[in-house]
Design a protein around this motif. Structure first.
Motif, PDB file in Angstrom:
ATOM      1  N   SER A   1      54.951  32.575  57.869  1.00  0.00           N
ATOM      2  CA  SER A   1      55.830  31.829  56.960  1.00  0.00           C
ATOM      3  C   SER A   1      55.041  31.213  55.815  1.00  0.00           C
ATOM      4  N   TYR A   2      53.825  30.741  56.091  1.00  0.00           N
ATOM      5  CA  TYR A   2      53.000  30.149  55.041  1.00  0.00           C
ATOM      6  C   TYR A   2      52.450  31.218  54.093  1.00  0.00           C
ATOM      7  N   VAL A   3      52.218  32.419  54.625  1.00  0.00           N
ATOM      8  CA  VAL A   3      51.789  33.516  53.755  1.00  0.00           C
ATOM      9  C   VAL A   3      52.890  33.854  52.757  1.00  0.00           C
ATOM     10  N   GLU A   4      54.130  33.921  53.243  1.00  0.00           N
ATOM     11  CA  GLU A   4      55.265  34.203  52.359  1.00  0.00           C
ATOM     12  C   GLU A   4      55.473  33.064  51.356  1.00  0.00           C
ATOM     13  N   VAL A   5      55.269  31.844  51.796  1.00  0.00           N
ATOM     14  CA  VAL A   5      55.405  30.698  50.886  1.00  0.00           C
ATOM     15  C   VAL A   5      54.352  30.747  49.797  1.00  0.00           C
ATOM     16  N   LEU A   6      53.125  31.119  50.153  1.00  0.00           N
ATOM     17  CA  LEU A   6      52.066  31.234  49.149  1.00  0.00           C
ATOM     18  C   LEU A   6      52.377  32.341  48.141  1.00  0.00           C
ATOM     19  N   HIS A   7      52.910  33.465  48.625  1.00  0.00           N
ATOM     20  CA  HIS A   7      53.312  34.542  47.721  1.00  0.00           C
ATOM     21  C   HIS A   7      54.363  34.046  46.729  1.00  0.00           C
ATOM     22  N   SER A   8      55.379  33.364  47.244  1.00  0.00           N
ATOM     23  CA  SER A   8      56.461  32.889  46.376  1.00  0.00           C
ATOM     24  C   SER A   8      55.977  31.796  45.430  1.00  0.00           C
ATOM     25  N   SER A   9      55.077  30.949  45.891  1.00  0.00           N
ATOM     26  CA  SER A   9      54.545  29.895  45.021  1.00  0.00           C
ATOM     27  C   SER A   9      53.767  30.488  43.855  1.00  0.00           C
ATOM     28  N   LEU A  10      52.985  31.529  44.130  1.00  0.00           N
ATOM     29  CA  LEU A  10      52.257  32.205  43.060  1.00  0.00           C
ATOM     30  C   LEU A  10      53.229  32.821  42.055  1.00  0.00           C
ATOM     31  N   GLN A  11      54.292  33.436  42.562  1.00  0.00           N
ATOM     32  CA  GLN A  11      55.287  34.037  41.673  1.00  0.00           C
ATOM     33  C   GLN A  11      55.970  32.980  40.810  1.00  0.00           C
ATOM     34  N   ILE A  12      56.259  31.821  41.383  1.00  0.00           N
ATOM     35  CA  ILE A  12      56.897  30.743  40.618  1.00  0.00           C
ATOM     36  C   ILE A  12      55.970  30.250  39.516  1.00  0.00           C
ATOM     37  N   LEU A  13      54.696  30.068  39.841  1.00  0.00           N
ATOM     38  CA  LEU A  13      53.738  29.577  38.856  1.00  0.00           C
ATOM     39  C   LEU A  13      53.611  30.544  37.675  1.00  0.00           C
ATOM     40  N   VAL A  14      53.442  31.830  37.973  1.00  0.00           N
ATOM     41  CA  VAL A  14      53.277  32.811  36.902  1.00  0.00           C
ATOM     42  C   VAL A  14      54.572  32.963  36.108  1.00  0.00           C
ATOM     43  N   ALA A  15      55.723  32.905  36.794  1.00  0.00           N
ATOM     44  CA  ALA A  15      57.006  33.042  36.104  1.00  0.00           C
ATOM     45  C   ALA A  15      57.260  31.873  35.160  1.00  0.00           C
ATOM     46  N   LEU A  16      56.892  30.662  35.576  1.00  0.00           N
ATOM     47  CA  LEU A  16      57.069  29.502  34.699  1.00  0.00           C
ATOM     48  C   LEU A  16      56.199  29.629  33.452  1.00  0.00           C
ATOM     49  N   LEU A  17      54.967  30.059  33.631  1.00  0.00           N
ATOM     50  CA  LEU A  17      54.096  30.283  32.471  1.00  0.00           C
ATOM     51  C   LEU A  17      54.658  31.392  31.579  1.00  0.00           C
ATOM     52  N   GLY A  18      55.163  32.453  32.207  1.00  0.00           N
ATOM     53  CA  GLY A  18      55.755  33.528  31.433  1.00  0.00           C
ATOM     54  C   GLY A  18      56.979  33.078  30.660  1.00  0.00           C
ATOM     55  N   PHE A  19      57.784  32.214  31.257  1.00  0.00           N
ATOM     56  CA  PHE A  19      58.965  31.692  30.571  1.00  0.00           C
ATOM     57  C   PHE A  19      58.560  30.883  29.338  1.00  0.00           C
ATOM     58  N   VAL A  20      57.553  30.017  29.499  1.00  0.00           N
ATOM     59  CA  VAL A  20      57.106  29.179  28.379  1.00  0.00           C
ATOM     60  C   VAL A  20      56.568  30.038  27.248  1.00  0.00           C
ATOM     61  N   TYR A  21      55.705  30.996  27.576  1.00  0.00           N
ATOM     62  CA  TYR A  21      55.087  31.808  26.529  1.00  0.00           C
ATOM     63  C   TYR A  21      56.084  32.797  25.921  1.00  0.00           C
ATOM     64  N   SER A  22      57.060  33.254  26.687  1.00  0.00           N
ATOM     65  CA  SER A  22      58.073  34.132  26.105  1.00  0.00           C
ATOM     66  C   SER A  22      58.917  33.378  25.089  1.00  0.00           C
ATOM     67  N   CYS A  23      59.264  32.129  25.386  1.00  0.00           N
ATOM     68  CA  CYS A  23      59.992  31.314  24.411  1.00  0.00           C
ATOM     69  C   CYS A  23      59.147  31.091  23.159  1.00  0.00           C
ATOM     70  N   TYR A  24      57.862  30.864  23.348  1.00  0.00           N
ATOM     71  CA  TYR A  24      56.968  30.658  22.199  1.00  0.00           C
ATOM     72  C   TYR A  24      56.867  31.916  21.337  1.00  0.00           C
TER      73      TYR A  24
END
Length: 208
Positions: A143-166
């Motif tokens: 369960s923690y492995v899956e949580v780490l995978h999803s946390s990484l995806q959230i972090l990169v997606a948030l950065l991608g959202f910010v830079y795509s708007c820019y």
């Protein structure tokens, strides 16, 4: 056209998302997680679309990527809540498999440092012909492995959202400045056509 700093960063983020999504897709296939497989496939397609839009200066494609990035963050938040059993969710339910498989997560059956025990498959003989195994005393719970995978995806997606708007705002500003300079101003055409008429008028006044 377009600031290289923002575009290059967005390209790197999209490439990182593509690699991590493909890695996640492989393990979801191995674990028969059909809901994540479907969402991962859509994610991969949209990330490729975002890459194409960034390279080819297509703001509409980047907007689609930005909207999907917000949806992707929501989905991964749900996955984290699912595996941490938040809000009445249970990681042992068949929600992510559409009740089509008795498997859970590939990491549950093949986690690093786990002691495996064969589970009775008398009632599961018709399902895939595979024996399920349960992990015990794992170095890191699945369960923690899956949580780490999803946390990484959230972090990169948030950065991608910010830079795509820019990047979209940068493209829009440059298109507006191009129009202001006269990229679509018909005056130069009028100015060019004015000279021949002036020459004709001068020729009309020349003595015979």
């Amino acid at each position: 056209m377009g600031s290289c700093s923002g575009r290059c960063t967005l390209l790197v983020l999209c490439a990182l998302q593509l690699v991590t999504a493909l890695e996640r897709q492989v393990f979801d296939f191995l674990g028969y997680q059909w809901a994540p497989i479907l969402v991962n496939f859509i994610h991969i397609v949209v990330v490729i679309l975002g890459l194409f839009g960034t390279i080819q200066y297509r703001p509409r494609y980047i907007v689609v990527y930005a909207v999907w990035a917000a949806i992707w963050v929501t989905w991964n938040t749900f996955v984290i809540c699912f595996y941490l059993e938040v809000g009445g969710l249970s990681k042992d339910s068949e929600l992510l498999t559409f009740n089509l498989s008795q498997h859970r997560s590939w990491w549950r059956e093949h986690g690093l440092g786990c002691l495996h025990e064969e589970v009775s498959t008398a009632s599961l003989g018709a399902l895939h012909g595979q024996a399920l195994v349960s992990g015990a005393s794992c170095a890191l719970e699945h369960s923690y492995v899956e949580v780490l995978h999803s946390s990484l995806q959230i972090l990169v997606a948030l950065l991608g959202f910010v830079y795509s708007c820019y990047v979209v705002s940068t493209f829009t500003e440059e298109e507006d400045s191009f129009d202001f300079i006269g990229g679509f101003d018909p005056f130069p055409l009028y100015h060019v056509n004015e000279k021949p008429s002036g020459l004709l008028s001068k020729q009309a006044y020349l003595p015979a």
